[in-house]
Design an enzyme around this catalytic site. Structure first.
Site, PDB file in Angstrom:
ATOM      1  N   GLU A 157      -8.479   8.000  -1.255  1.00 46.00           N
ATOM      2  CA  GLU A 157      -7.181   7.692  -0.641  1.00 46.00           C
ATOM      3  C   GLU A 157      -6.735   8.746   0.369  1.00 46.00           C
ATOM      4  O   GLU A 157      -5.783   9.495   0.145  1.00 46.00           O
ATOM      5  CB  GLU A 157      -6.107   7.502  -1.717  1.00 46.00           C
ATOM      6  CG  GLU A 157      -6.405   6.355  -2.646  1.00 46.00           C
ATOM      7  CD  GLU A 157      -5.209   5.914  -3.482  1.00 46.00           C
ATOM      8  OE1 GLU A 157      -4.159   6.569  -3.394  1.00 46.00           O
ATOM      9  OE2 GLU A 157      -5.329   4.913  -4.194  1.00 46.00           O
ATOM     10  N   GLU A 357     -10.239   1.346  -8.403  1.00 47.76           N
ATOM     11  CA  GLU A 357      -9.000   1.500  -9.176  1.00 47.76           C
ATOM     12  C   GLU A 357      -8.219   0.198  -9.104  1.00 47.76           C
ATOM     13  O   GLU A 357      -8.111  -0.412  -8.026  1.00 47.76           O
ATOM     14  CB  GLU A 357      -8.100   2.617  -8.624  1.00 47.76           C
ATOM     15  CG  GLU A 357      -8.597   4.004  -8.883  1.00 47.76           C
ATOM     16  CD  GLU A 357      -7.654   5.092  -8.354  1.00 47.76           C
ATOM     17  OE1 GLU A 357      -6.426   4.884  -8.337  1.00 47.76           O
ATOM     18  OE2 GLU A 357      -8.177   6.145  -7.952  1.00 47.76           O
TER      19      GLU A 357
END
Ligand code: BG6
Length: 453
Positions: A157, A357
């Site tokens: 991220e 995720e």
């Protein structure tokens, strides 16, 4: 799903390991960040450092064939400058224990924490020096673990990693300067990723590597053209700027224009272009919790309280009335968004994906030694159905690895906010014994995986 589909579970080092100051671990940004009173920090976390084999045995019981975790930069490299052999031994133990149980280890190199010494010595990612340090750290990992580890994530991220000051140590107070630095840091991370991939191709010849994005599924708040344009701008600023760099080695044009106009375009060097354009990843990791609703900024609207990536004139955060929201899932629950977002990513980049995720946060309650988290089962089930739909339609998905294997410290909201399939018996203020108690979702996921074989 096919036999070789990965059914996994995910964690990250600073959120589970604990073991602060043990085994030669150096000080990370996440060890020194300000944590509000009454919220857990990452010094003990889920105490995975001391429960390693117990946790891997629980993975066997769960039936997963992949474990996504991250190397803690300061456990591998101590203060950042020297290899820490005790850290290498710890990860060797983790990797070998996984492999012995038929679980594919899938580490991410950089999941939010980094050596605090780099922030103090040269400003961390703001400096080009950090690129070389990251590449060296990546080489150490490839050389020590690449004989057995064949599946790797680069940066987790980048959107959050560059924006969150307490993770990267960029505490600049002048807002214009802070924005400029954020874009410079992001450029350095992209360059570091590409240089690391170049070394990976030389060291781990039979491996696969890719970035892990915070997938942005952007919906315009209304069909008004300015909201539509705002949503396109948001796609460029929240996702395309990272993945276009990872895959094509360039930024979207509108992003380039805006950064130049603001004086925020990063400093680059002429030799970078060739490095950025080569070294394409093998797959893209997908972190997905919810979609994002975007609208145009109203004239004179103050957006300075929003996270830095929303602080511009091109778009702002809207509201989606069509989704169910909860205390911790404030953007709403949107399983179909997972399918929509992955379809877009495939059409833009043509690469396989892996869900790295996906999960539901809840303040679970332990009652009579059990956690009845039917809300999480429903969330996971709905999202897995979208993965199955995606695969059935012929799109390439390598696996599904929910967040999180066990309860862990949230990236910024402590232990009261839980995502795990396994309950960890501790609170924000009392780490107790961190006993492991599988939740109902653990048994549901176990059954789901079992039915695949
Ligand atoms: C992702 C991160 O952003 O979302 C994880 O990769 C994080 O590290 C997860 O924990 C959930 O976010 P949060 O803020 O609720 O912990």
């Amino acid at each position: 799903m096919k036999k070789d589909f990965y059914w996994g579970a995910s964690t990250s080092a600073f959120q589970v390991e604990g073991g602060f100051g043990e085994g030669g671990k150096g000080v990370a940004t996440t060890d020194v960040r300000h944590v509000p009173e009454g919220i857990a920090d990452s010094k003990v976390a889920s105490d995975h450092y001391h429960h390693l084999i117990e946790d891997i045995d629980l993975m066997t019981e769960l039936g997963i064939n992949l474990y996504r975790f991250s190397f803690n930069w300061t456990r591998v490299m101590g203060d950042g400058y020297q290899v820490n052999q005790e850290g290498i031994a710890f990860y060797n133990q983790l990797i070998d224990a996984c492999l012995q149980r038929g679980i594919t280890p899938f580490p991410t190199l950089y999941h939010f924490e980094m050596p605090q010494a780099f922030v103090e010595d040269f400003g961390g990612w703001q400096s080009r020096k950090c690129v070389d340090h990251f590449v060296h750290y990546a080489e150490v990992c490839f050389e020590n673990f690449g004989d057995r580890v064949k599946l790797w994530g680069t940066i987790n991220e980048q959107l959050i990693a560059t924006a969150a000051s307490d993770l990267n140590g960029n505490h600049e107070t002048d807002s214009n300067q802070k924005m400029k630095q954020m874009y410079q840091m992001s450029y350095h991370m992209s360059l570091a990723e590409k240089k690391a991939i170049a070394r990976f191709r030389e060291i781990v010849k039979d491996g696969q590597i890719g970035p892990v994005c915070s997938m942005q599924v952007v919906y315009p708040e209304t069909p008004a053209p300015n909201d539509i344009l705002a949503s396109k701008n948001a796609e460029d600023f929240l996702q395309n700027c990272f993945l276009d760099m990872s895959v094509f080695g360039r930024y979207p044009l509108s992003y380039q224009n805006y950064l130049r106009e603001k004086g925020w375009y990063p400093e680059t060097q002429s030799e970078d272009k060739a490095i950025l354009c080569k070294n394409k990843p093998d797959f893209i990791g997908i972190n997905y919790y919810a979609s994002t609703c975007i609208r145009a900024l109203h004239p004179d609207e103050d957006n300075s309280k929003l996270p830095p990536f929303y602080r511009n004139e091109l778009f702002t955060l809207g509201n989606n009335d069509y989704l169910t929201k909860t205390k911790w899932m404030e953007f709403g629950i949107d399983p179909e968004g997972l399918y929509i977002g992955m379809r877009d990513i495939y059409e833009r980049y043509g690469l396989p994906m892996m869900v790295t995720e996906n999960g539901l946060a809840y303040s679970d309650i332990l009652e009579d030694g059990q956690v009845h988290d039917e809300y999480r089962i429903d969330y996971l089930n709905q999202h897995i159905l979208q993965c199955e739909r995606f695969v059935a339609e012929g799109y390439p998905l390598l696996g599904y690895s929910p967040w999180s294997f066990l309860d862990l410290v949230s990236s910024h909201q402590g232990f009261h906010k839980r995502y795990g399939l396994i309950y960890v018996d501790r609170t924000d203020t009392n780490s107790k014994s961190c006993a492991r108690i599988p939740k109902d979702s653990f048994y549901w996921y176990q059954d789901k995986i079992h039915k695949q074989s």
